[in-house]
Design a protein around this motif. Structure first.
Motif, PDB file in Angstrom:
ATOM      1  N   ALA A 222       0.839  -1.195   0.000  1.00 43.32           N
ATOM      2  CA  ALA A 222       0.000   0.000   0.000  1.00 43.32           C
ATOM      3  C   ALA A 222       0.877   1.249   0.000  1.00 43.32           C
ATOM      4  O   ALA A 222       0.523   2.285   0.563  1.00 43.32           O
ATOM      5  CB  ALA A 222      -0.926   0.002   1.207  1.00 43.32           C
ATOM      6  N   ALA A 223       2.051   1.164  -0.645  1.00 44.94           N
ATOM      7  CA  ALA A 223       3.007   2.279  -0.659  1.00 44.94           C
ATOM      8  C   ALA A 223       2.534   3.378  -1.602  1.00 44.94           C
ATOM      9  O   ALA A 223       1.950   3.114  -2.649  1.00 44.94           O
ATOM     10  CB  ALA A 223       4.382   1.783  -1.072  1.00 44.94           C
ATOM     11  N   VAL A 224       2.809   4.627  -1.192  1.00 47.44           N
ATOM     12  CA  VAL A 224       2.575   5.801  -2.028  1.00 47.44           C
ATOM     13  C   VAL A 224       3.944   6.333  -2.427  1.00 47.44           C
ATOM     14  O   VAL A 224       4.775   6.648  -1.576  1.00 47.44           O
ATOM     15  CB  VAL A 224       1.767   6.874  -1.281  1.00 47.44           C
ATOM     16  N   HIS A 225       4.210   6.431  -3.711  1.00 47.54           N
ATOM     17  CA  HIS A 225       5.535   6.771  -4.227  1.00 47.54           C
ATOM     18  C   HIS A 225       5.610   8.260  -4.535  1.00 47.54           C
ATOM     19  O   HIS A 225       4.824   8.765  -5.339  1.00 47.54           O
ATOM     20  CB  HIS A 225       5.831   5.942  -5.483  1.00 47.54           C
ATOM     21  N   ASN A 226       6.558   8.940  -3.908  1.00 50.62           N
ATOM     22  CA  ASN A 226       6.689  10.388  -4.110  1.00 50.62           C
ATOM     23  C   ASN A 226       7.437  10.695  -5.405  1.00 50.62           C
ATOM     24  O   ASN A 226       7.933   9.805  -6.100  1.00 50.62           O
ATOM     25  CB  ASN A 226       7.378  11.045  -2.902  1.00 50.62           C
ATOM     26  N   SER A 227       7.534  11.979  -5.717  1.00 50.75           N
ATOM     27  CA  SER A 227       8.142  12.403  -6.984  1.00 50.75           C
ATOM     28  C   SER A 227       9.630  12.061  -7.056  1.00 50.75           C
ATOM     29  O   SER A 227      10.160  11.799  -8.139  1.00 50.75           O
ATOM     30  CB  SER A 227       7.944  13.916  -7.171  1.00 50.75           C
TER      31      SER A 227
ATOM     32  N   ALA B 295      -5.022  16.012  -1.141  1.00 44.84           N
ATOM     33  CA  ALA B 295      -5.142  14.786  -0.348  1.00 44.84           C
ATOM     34  C   ALA B 295      -3.856  13.974  -0.446  1.00 44.84           C
ATOM     35  O   ALA B 295      -3.124  14.041  -1.436  1.00 44.84           O
ATOM     36  CB  ALA B 295      -6.337  13.970  -0.832  1.00 44.84           C
ATOM     37  N   HIS B 296      -3.589  13.183   0.611  1.00 47.65           N
ATOM     38  CA  HIS B 296      -2.376  12.369   0.636  1.00 47.65           C
ATOM     39  C   HIS B 296      -2.441  11.263  -0.415  1.00 47.65           C
ATOM     40  O   HIS B 296      -1.437  10.952  -1.057  1.00 47.65           O
ATOM     41  CB  HIS B 296      -2.171  11.768   2.027  1.00 47.65           C
ATOM     42  N   LEU B 297      -3.608  10.661  -0.567  1.00 53.83           N
ATOM     43  CA  LEU B 297      -3.795   9.679  -1.630  1.00 53.83           C
ATOM     44  C   LEU B 297      -4.151  10.407  -2.918  1.00 53.83           C
ATOM     45  O   LEU B 297      -5.029  11.264  -2.925  1.00 53.83           O
ATOM     46  CB  LEU B 297      -4.909   8.682  -1.264  1.00 53.83           C
ATOM     47  N   ARG B 298      -3.491  10.035  -4.005  1.00 53.46           N
ATOM     48  CA  ARG B 298      -3.758  10.678  -5.282  1.00 53.46           C
ATOM     49  C   ARG B 298      -4.912   9.997  -6.006  1.00 53.46           C
ATOM     50  O   ARG B 298      -5.236   8.841  -5.747  1.00 53.46           O
ATOM     51  CB  ARG B 298      -2.504  10.631  -6.163  1.00 53.46           C
ATOM     52  N   SER B 299      -5.498  10.731  -6.910  1.00 55.74           N
ATOM     53  CA  SER B 299      -6.478  10.145  -7.817  1.00 55.74           C
ATOM     54  C   SER B 299      -5.719   9.477  -8.960  1.00 55.74           C
ATOM     55  O   SER B 299      -4.520   9.751  -9.163  1.00 55.74           O
ATOM     56  CB  SER B 299      -7.415  11.225  -8.361  1.00 55.74           C
ATOM     57  N   PRO B 300      -6.335   8.591  -9.736  1.00 58.33           N
ATOM     58  CA  PRO B 300      -5.627   7.979 -10.872  1.00 58.33           C
ATOM     59  C   PRO B 300      -5.059   9.017 -11.846  1.00 58.33           C
ATOM     60  O   PRO B 300      -3.964   8.832 -12.383  1.00 58.33           O
ATOM     61  CB  PRO B 300      -6.718   7.122 -11.528  1.00 58.33           C
TER      62      PRO B 300
ATOM     63  N   GLN C 258      -7.718  -5.601   4.508  1.00 56.56           N
ATOM     64  CA  GLN C 258      -6.368  -5.543   5.075  1.00 56.56           C
ATOM     65  C   GLN C 258      -5.621  -4.321   4.557  1.00 56.56           C
ATOM     66  O   GLN C 258      -4.910  -3.644   5.317  1.00 56.56           O
ATOM     67  CB  GLN C 258      -5.603  -6.824   4.709  1.00 56.56           C
ATOM     68  N   GLN C 259      -5.770  -3.998   3.260  1.00 56.21           N
ATOM     69  CA  GLN C 259      -5.107  -2.821   2.698  1.00 56.21           C
ATOM     70  C   GLN C 259      -5.679  -1.534   3.275  1.00 56.21           C
ATOM     71  O   GLN C 259      -4.946  -0.577   3.518  1.00 56.21           O
ATOM     72  CB  GLN C 259      -5.237  -2.835   1.174  1.00 56.21           C
ATOM     73  N   ILE C 260      -6.975  -1.503   3.518  1.00 62.04           N
ATOM     74  CA  ILE C 260      -7.578  -0.303   4.103  1.00 62.04           C
ATOM     75  C   ILE C 260      -7.035  -0.072   5.503  1.00 62.04           C
ATOM     76  O   ILE C 260      -6.727   1.062   5.896  1.00 62.04           O
ATOM     77  CB  ILE C 260      -9.109  -0.441   4.113  1.00 62.04           C
ATOM     78  N   ARG C 261      -6.897  -1.175   6.292  1.00 62.47           N
ATOM     79  CA  ARG C 261      -6.319  -1.027   7.633  1.00 62.47           C
ATOM     80  C   ARG C 261      -4.858  -0.583   7.553  1.00 62.47           C
ATOM     81  O   ARG C 261      -4.401   0.247   8.337  1.00 62.47           O
ATOM     82  CB  ARG C 261      -6.425  -2.358   8.389  1.00 62.47           C
ATOM     83  N   SER C 262      -4.131  -1.135   6.572  1.00 61.28           N
ATOM     84  CA  SER C 262      -2.717  -0.763   6.434  1.00 61.28           C
ATOM     85  C   SER C 262      -2.573   0.712   6.076  1.00 61.28           C
ATOM     86  O   SER C 262      -1.688   1.406   6.597  1.00 61.28           O
ATOM     87  CB  SER C 262      -2.067  -1.642   5.359  1.00 61.28           C
ATOM     88  N   ILE C 263      -3.450   1.197   5.196  1.00 61.09           N
ATOM     89  CA  ILE C 263      -3.405   2.617   4.838  1.00 61.09           C
ATOM     90  C   ILE C 263      -3.723   3.479   6.049  1.00 61.09           C
ATOM     91  O   ILE C 263      -3.097   4.524   6.273  1.00 61.09           O
ATOM     92  CB  ILE C 263      -4.382   2.893   3.681  1.00 61.09           C
TER      93      ILE C 263
ATOM     94  N   GLU D 243      -3.120   2.759   9.141  1.00 60.17           N
ATOM     95  CA  GLU D 243      -2.017   2.697  10.106  1.00 60.17           C
ATOM     96  C   GLU D 243      -0.789   3.473   9.613  1.00 60.17           C
ATOM     97  O   GLU D 243      -0.153   4.187  10.391  1.00 60.17           O
ATOM     98  CB  GLU D 243      -1.634   1.229  10.346  1.00 60.17           C
ATOM     99  N   HIS D 244      -0.451   3.311   8.360  1.00 62.25           N
ATOM    100  CA  HIS D 244       0.780   3.897   7.847  1.00 62.25           C
ATOM    101  C   HIS D 244       0.610   5.318   7.300  1.00 62.25           C
ATOM    102  O   HIS D 244       1.526   6.127   7.387  1.00 62.25           O
ATOM    103  CB  HIS D 244       1.362   3.014   6.740  1.00 62.25           C
ATOM    104  N   LEU D 245      -0.542   5.607   6.738  1.00 65.91           N
ATOM    105  CA  LEU D 245      -0.740   6.909   6.111  1.00 65.91           C
ATOM    106  C   LEU D 245      -1.704   7.800   6.877  1.00 65.91           C
ATOM    107  O   LEU D 245      -1.793   8.995   6.590  1.00 65.91           O
ATOM    108  CB  LEU D 245      -1.255   6.720   4.672  1.00 65.91           C
ATOM    109  N   GLY D 246      -2.451   7.246   7.817  1.00 69.02           N
ATOM    110  CA  GLY D 246      -3.431   8.044   8.547  1.00 69.02           C
ATOM    111  C   GLY D 246      -4.532   8.573   7.653  1.00 69.02           C
ATOM    112  O   GLY D 246      -5.034   9.681   7.864  1.00 69.02           O
TER     113      GLY D 246
END
Length: 318
Positions: A79-84, A114-119, A145-150, A152-155
């Protein structure tokens, strides 16, 4: 979803390819150990798979253009978010024409901040990092499980979240490479054509300057009688220049019409008469007591000490 993901990734893997796989703390070691052998089998024989923690990718100092494919967040459960910075580093280590497969959680209706990006924002981030040909391969809803991980890790919570898989390519050239442009000599539509005779007329080369047969126009011949007339000083005066009474004309501060020089010249011609000194001391008594060369000859007597102004013409040598 895992099987579908491997099928999508397998389309970009070939034998002999060098592949970089990134993992993060949101995926389990068991999933990573299961995923990497399948990637290794897809690039065999002769292929090589490198595994790197995504948080250490910027510190790993991979050589430029060293991988055919980079898999970001492709390990199941990630569930990683990759920065620029990560995306720019991936563009650097990819070979020209290489492919990046990125899987990332998104919010389908995310706000711009938002911290999560749109497509669409994820696609733009890939393009801004220097990659081209961005395509969406998959879109699946997030597991619990991914929703819980997000969370926990991303708030991050709320919104319509999903997992998207995109592919993008590095252009077929190295960063900093150069190529000569091939400029078309065909006429541009809508652009008027130029008469070759006119081009020749207005073109002057170095050899033309040494050509004895060439006729050069005299610039003075281009002037008519009106151009040769000397302008009136009044036409050159600025506003306020020369204003005042006739006896006290004043030039403006930045006078260019010549009035300032004229006034200085007039002032230098004015001679202030000075009293003539007496050599014998008897000049005041009258002509009977004056010398033959006395400047006071012909003038009436005056009192001792009285100042008598003489005409400048009387001071000339006889």
């Amino acid at each position: 979803m895992y099987t579908v993901m491997m099928e999508a990734v397998g389309c970009f893997l070939s034998s002999g390819h060098r592949v970089a796989v990134t993992w993060d703390n949101t995926s389990t070691p068991e999933r990573l150990q299961e995923f990497v052998p399948q990637v290794q089998a897809a690039v065999a024989p002769g292929g090589k798979v490198s595994v790197e923690n995504v948080e250490r990718l910027l510190l790993s100092a991979h050589a430029d253009s060293s991988y055919d494919t980079v898999l970001l967040g492709a390990v199941p459960g990630s569930a990683a978010v990759h920065n620029s910075d990560v995306l720019a580093e991936v563009a650097r280590i990819l070979k020209p024409g290489g492919t990046v497969i990125i899987q990332e959680p998104v919010d389908l209706h995310a706000a711009p901040d938002a911290h999560l990006r749109s497509p669409a924002r994820l696609s733009s981030a890939l393009t801004l990092s220097g990659l081209t040909g961005v395509k969406q391969l998959l879109q699946e809803p997030l597991t619990s499980q991914q929703i819980r991980s997000i969370g926990e890790h991303l708030g991050y919570s709320g919104g319509e979240m999903a997992t998207v898989t995109l592919s993008a390519n590095k252009p077929n050239y190295e960063v900093g490479s150069t190529r000569q442009l091939s400029l078309s000599k065909r006429p541009v539509p809508g652009k008027p054509s130029v008469d070759p005779a006119a081009v020749k007329l207005w073109t002057l080369s170095a050899s033309d300057m040494n050509d004895d047969d060439g006729d050069l126009l005299d610039s003075d011949e281009l002037l008519d009688a009106e151009d040769l007339k000397k302008p009136l000083p009044s036409s050159l005066q600025k506003s306020g220049c020369g204003e005042g009474s006739e006896k006290k004309r004043k030039a403006c501060k930045n006078c260019t019409c010549g009035l300032a020089e004229e006034l200085v010249e007039e002032k230098s011609k004015i001679v202030t008469p000075k009293p003539a000194p007496s050599a014998c001391g008897n000049c005041y008594l009258g002509d009977a007591f004056r010398c033959a060369s006395c400047p006071y000859l012909g003038m009436p007597a005056f009192k001792p000490g009285e100042k008598v102004l003489l005409n400048p013409s009387q001071l000339q040598d006889s």
